[in-house]
Design a protein around this motif. Sequence first.
Motif, PDB file in Angstrom:
ATOM      1  N   TYR A 128       0.876  -1.167   0.000  1.00  0.00           N
ATOM      2  CA  TYR A 128       0.000   0.000   0.000  1.00  0.00           C
ATOM      3  C   TYR A 128       0.914   1.218   0.000  1.00  0.00           C
ATOM      4  CZ  TYR A 128      -3.755   3.188   1.179  1.00  0.00           C
ATOM      5  OH  TYR A 128      -4.653   4.211   1.156  1.00  0.00           O
ATOM      6  N   PRO A 129       1.072   1.883  -1.143  1.00  0.00           N
ATOM      7  CA  PRO A 129       2.027   2.993  -1.247  1.00  0.00           C
ATOM      8  C   PRO A 129       1.695   4.138  -0.293  1.00  0.00           C
ATOM      9  CG  PRO A 129       1.138   2.401  -3.392  1.00  0.00           C
ATOM     10  CD  PRO A 129       0.361   1.646  -2.378  1.00  0.00           C
ATOM     11  N   ARG A 130       2.738   4.661   0.319  1.00  0.00           N
ATOM     12  CA  ARG A 130       2.562   5.820   1.200  1.00  0.00           C
ATOM     13  C   ARG A 130       2.410   7.099   0.393  1.00  0.00           C
ATOM     14  NH1 ARG A 130       6.804   4.838   6.138  1.00  0.00           N
ATOM     15  NH2 ARG A 130       5.922   2.846   6.765  1.00  0.00           N
ATOM     16  N   LYS A 131       3.063   7.125  -0.761  1.00  0.00           N
ATOM     17  CA  LYS A 131       2.980   8.302  -1.630  1.00  0.00           C
ATOM     18  C   LYS A 131       1.717   8.212  -2.480  1.00  0.00           C
ATOM     19  CE  LYS A 131       7.981   8.541  -2.183  1.00  0.00           C
ATOM     20  NZ  LYS A 131       9.069   8.459  -3.162  1.00  0.00           N
ATOM     21  N   THR A 132       1.161   9.358  -2.797  1.00  0.00           N
ATOM     22  CA  THR A 132      -0.019   9.358  -3.655  1.00  0.00           C
ATOM     23  C   THR A 132       0.355   9.097  -5.114  1.00  0.00           C
ATOM     24  OG1 THR A 132       0.087  11.755  -3.848  1.00  0.00           O
ATOM     25  CG2 THR A 132      -1.395  10.841  -2.172  1.00  0.00           C
ATOM     26  N   GLN A 133       1.579   9.435  -5.494  1.00  0.00           N
ATOM     27  CA  GLN A 133       2.063   9.197  -6.849  1.00  0.00           C
ATOM     28  C   GLN A 133       3.127   8.108  -6.811  1.00  0.00           C
ATOM     29  OE1 GLN A 133       1.104  10.765  -9.780  1.00  0.00           O
ATOM     30  NE2 GLN A 133      -0.519  11.721  -8.596  1.00  0.00           N
ATOM     31  N   VAL A 134       2.962   7.089  -7.643  1.00  0.00           N
ATOM     32  CA  VAL A 134       3.933   6.001  -7.747  1.00  0.00           C
ATOM     33  C   VAL A 134       4.489   6.023  -9.168  1.00  0.00           C
ATOM     34  CG1 VAL A 134       4.231   3.501  -7.718  1.00  0.00           C
ATOM     35  CG2 VAL A 134       2.731   4.588  -6.042  1.00  0.00           C
ATOM     36  N   ASN A 135       5.819   6.004  -9.279  1.00  0.00           N
ATOM     37  CA  ASN A 135       6.452   5.951 -10.588  1.00  0.00           C
ATOM     38  C   ASN A 135       6.501   4.483 -11.012  1.00  0.00           C
ATOM     39  OD1 ASN A 135       8.171   5.824 -12.794  1.00  0.00           O
ATOM     40  ND2 ASN A 135       9.426   7.531 -12.066  1.00  0.00           N
ATOM     41  N   LEU A 136       5.483   4.051 -11.722  1.00  0.00           N
ATOM     42  CA  LEU A 136       5.345   2.661 -12.112  1.00  0.00           C
ATOM     43  C   LEU A 136       6.475   2.205 -13.024  1.00  0.00           C
ATOM     44  CD1 LEU A 136       3.514   0.341 -11.490  1.00  0.00           C
ATOM     45  CD2 LEU A 136       2.056   1.025 -13.395  1.00  0.00           C
ATOM     46  N   GLU A 137       6.932   3.092 -13.887  1.00  0.00           N
ATOM     47  CA  GLU A 137       8.057   2.737 -14.758  1.00  0.00           C
ATOM     48  C   GLU A 137       9.292   2.396 -13.944  1.00  0.00           C
ATOM     49  OE1 GLU A 137       8.867   5.459 -17.938  1.00  0.00           O
ATOM     50  OE2 GLU A 137       6.782   5.516 -18.570  1.00  0.00           O
ATOM     51  N   GLU A 138       9.565   3.179 -12.930  1.00  0.00           N
ATOM     52  CA  GLU A 138      10.722   2.941 -12.064  1.00  0.00           C
ATOM     53  C   GLU A 138      10.571   1.605 -11.318  1.00  0.00           C
ATOM     54  OE1 GLU A 138      12.164   5.074  -8.073  1.00  0.00           O
ATOM     55  OE2 GLU A 138      12.120   6.419  -9.818  1.00  0.00           O
ATOM     56  N   VAL A 139       9.391   1.358 -10.821  1.00  0.00           N
ATOM     57  CA  VAL A 139       9.128   0.108 -10.094  1.00  0.00           C
ATOM     58  C   VAL A 139       9.307  -1.091 -11.025  1.00  0.00           C
ATOM     59  CG1 VAL A 139       7.330  -1.236  -8.922  1.00  0.00           C
ATOM     60  CG2 VAL A 139       7.588   1.201  -8.412  1.00  0.00           C
ATOM     61  N   ASN A 165      -8.030  -3.557  -0.654  1.00  0.00           N
ATOM     62  CA  ASN A 165      -7.444  -2.641   0.320  1.00  0.00           C
ATOM     63  C   ASN A 165      -5.979  -2.328  -0.003  1.00  0.00           C
ATOM     64  OD1 ASN A 165      -7.596  -1.056   2.605  1.00  0.00           O
ATOM     65  ND2 ASN A 165      -7.005  -2.714   3.961  1.00  0.00           N
ATOM     66  N   TYR A 166      -5.272  -3.302  -0.565  1.00  0.00           N
ATOM     67  CA  TYR A 166      -3.875  -3.110  -0.959  1.00  0.00           C
ATOM     68  C   TYR A 166      -3.826  -2.946  -2.472  1.00  0.00           C
ATOM     69  CZ  TYR A 166      -2.939  -4.725   3.722  1.00  0.00           C
ATOM     70  OH  TYR A 166      -2.917  -4.851   5.078  1.00  0.00           O
ATOM     71  N   ALA A 167      -3.242  -1.863  -2.922  1.00  0.00           N
ATOM     72  CA  ALA A 167      -3.241  -1.566  -4.356  1.00  0.00           C
ATOM     73  C   ALA A 167      -2.352  -2.510  -5.159  1.00  0.00           C
ATOM     74  CB  ALA A 167      -2.790  -0.123  -4.585  1.00  0.00           C
ATOM     75  N   PHE A 168      -1.274  -2.994  -4.543  1.00  0.00           N
ATOM     76  CA  PHE A 168      -0.318  -3.812  -5.272  1.00  0.00           C
ATOM     77  C   PHE A 168      -0.039  -5.113  -4.534  1.00  0.00           C
ATOM     78  CE2 PHE A 168       0.796   0.628  -6.234  1.00  0.00           C
ATOM     79  CZ  PHE A 168       0.656   0.614  -7.609  1.00  0.00           C
ATOM     80  N   LEU A 169       0.246  -6.133  -5.332  1.00  0.00           N
ATOM     81  CA  LEU A 169       0.689  -7.416  -4.802  1.00  0.00           C
ATOM     82  C   LEU A 169       1.976  -7.765  -5.532  1.00  0.00           C
ATOM     83  CD1 LEU A 169       0.390 -10.119  -3.255  1.00  0.00           C
ATOM     84  CD2 LEU A 169      -0.965 -10.928  -5.193  1.00  0.00           C
ATOM     85  N   LEU A 170       3.022  -7.984  -4.778  1.00  0.00           N
ATOM     86  CA  LEU A 170       4.307  -8.399  -5.328  1.00  0.00           C
ATOM     87  C   LEU A 170       4.480  -9.877  -5.023  1.00  0.00           C
ATOM     88  CD1 LEU A 170       7.165  -7.774  -6.511  1.00  0.00           C
ATOM     89  CD2 LEU A 170       7.866  -7.312  -4.144  1.00  0.00           C
ATOM     90  N   THR A 171       4.789 -10.671  -6.047  1.00  0.00           N
ATOM     91  CA  THR A 171       5.093 -12.077  -5.815  1.00  0.00           C
ATOM     92  C   THR A 171       6.522 -12.354  -6.263  1.00  0.00           C
ATOM     93  OG1 THR A 171       4.276 -12.854  -7.962  1.00  0.00           O
ATOM     94  CG2 THR A 171       2.681 -12.783  -6.141  1.00  0.00           C
ATOM     95  N   ILE A 172       7.205 -13.142  -5.467  1.00  0.00           N
ATOM     96  CA  ILE A 172       8.568 -13.576  -5.763  1.00  0.00           C
ATOM     97  C   ILE A 172       8.543 -15.100  -5.693  1.00  0.00           C
ATOM     98  CG2 ILE A 172      10.989 -13.547  -5.000  1.00  0.00           C
ATOM     99  CD1 ILE A 172      10.309 -10.731  -5.554  1.00  0.00           C
ATOM    100  N   SER A 173       9.091 -15.763  -6.701  1.00  0.00           N
ATOM    101  CA  SER A 173       9.085 -17.222  -6.704  1.00  0.00           C
ATOM    102  C   SER A 173      10.478 -17.757  -6.992  1.00  0.00           C
ATOM    103  CB  SER A 173       8.089 -17.739  -7.744  1.00  0.00           C
ATOM    104  OG  SER A 173       8.455 -17.283  -9.032  1.00  0.00           O
ATOM    105  N   GLY A 174      10.673 -19.028  -6.677  1.00  0.00           N
ATOM    106  CA  GLY A 174      11.948 -19.674  -6.925  1.00  0.00           C
ATOM    107  C   GLY A 174      12.072 -20.957  -6.143  1.00  0.00           C
ATOM    108  N   ASN A 175      13.312 -21.432  -6.017  1.00  0.00           N
ATOM    109  CA  ASN A 175      13.544 -22.672  -5.283  1.00  0.00           C
ATOM    110  C   ASN A 175      14.578 -22.531  -4.171  1.00  0.00           C
ATOM    111  OD1 ASN A 175      15.985 -22.646  -6.659  1.00  0.00           O
ATOM    112  ND2 ASN A 175      15.392 -24.203  -8.129  1.00  0.00           N
TER     113      ASN A 175
END
Length: 185
Positions: A128-139, A165-175
């Motif tokens: 849930y970003p604290r900033k109102t503006q998120v630089n999606l390209e940078e992310v 409630n949460y704007a973004f979901l980050l998933t990381i996968s691997g072994n």
Amino acid sequence: MNNMSNIKLSKIHRAIMFISTKNLSEELENKVKEAIERKVENKLRFVGRCFGRFDMVAEFDDRSAKVASRRVCKIQESAAKELENLHGLRDPICSSLMLCNEFLVDGEKSVDELDYIPPTLKLYSFLYPRKTQVNLEEVLTELEKVKENLASIEGGANLFFSSSNYAFLLTISGNMFCKMFEQFL
């Protein structure tokens, strides 16, 4: 990623079903897993056990949010009925659904266009970003670096948008958990 001016959301919905099992044994959790696999079939992206608030998680893709939601209800009903009939358990599972769409850069293939092998491990982080503006390209540029670093452990990283409630979901996968967690940080 040189040009991210064409960021879009995948047309495929990722349904993530978080499941509480009321202290079921591993054998009975496997019955829940089997019910999930039967109901989702070839759309299944991941099913496994969790640490924390939920005991299990299942991910699958669907073009329709309504169909995905209905499928989650059918999974829960089917698993609960089987556990009640075989073991006398009443309301043995409770699930929560999150629907989201993956951020794609123009030219990037969506999940339904790729050969997919489910990962061994998966990390989920609700953002849930604290900033109102998120630089999606940078992310997304940073995410590409993470993907490159995870390639050696058959891993990946994906960023999803959700209207929950949460704007973004980050998933990381691997072994390899330590390498995954390092990249997550």
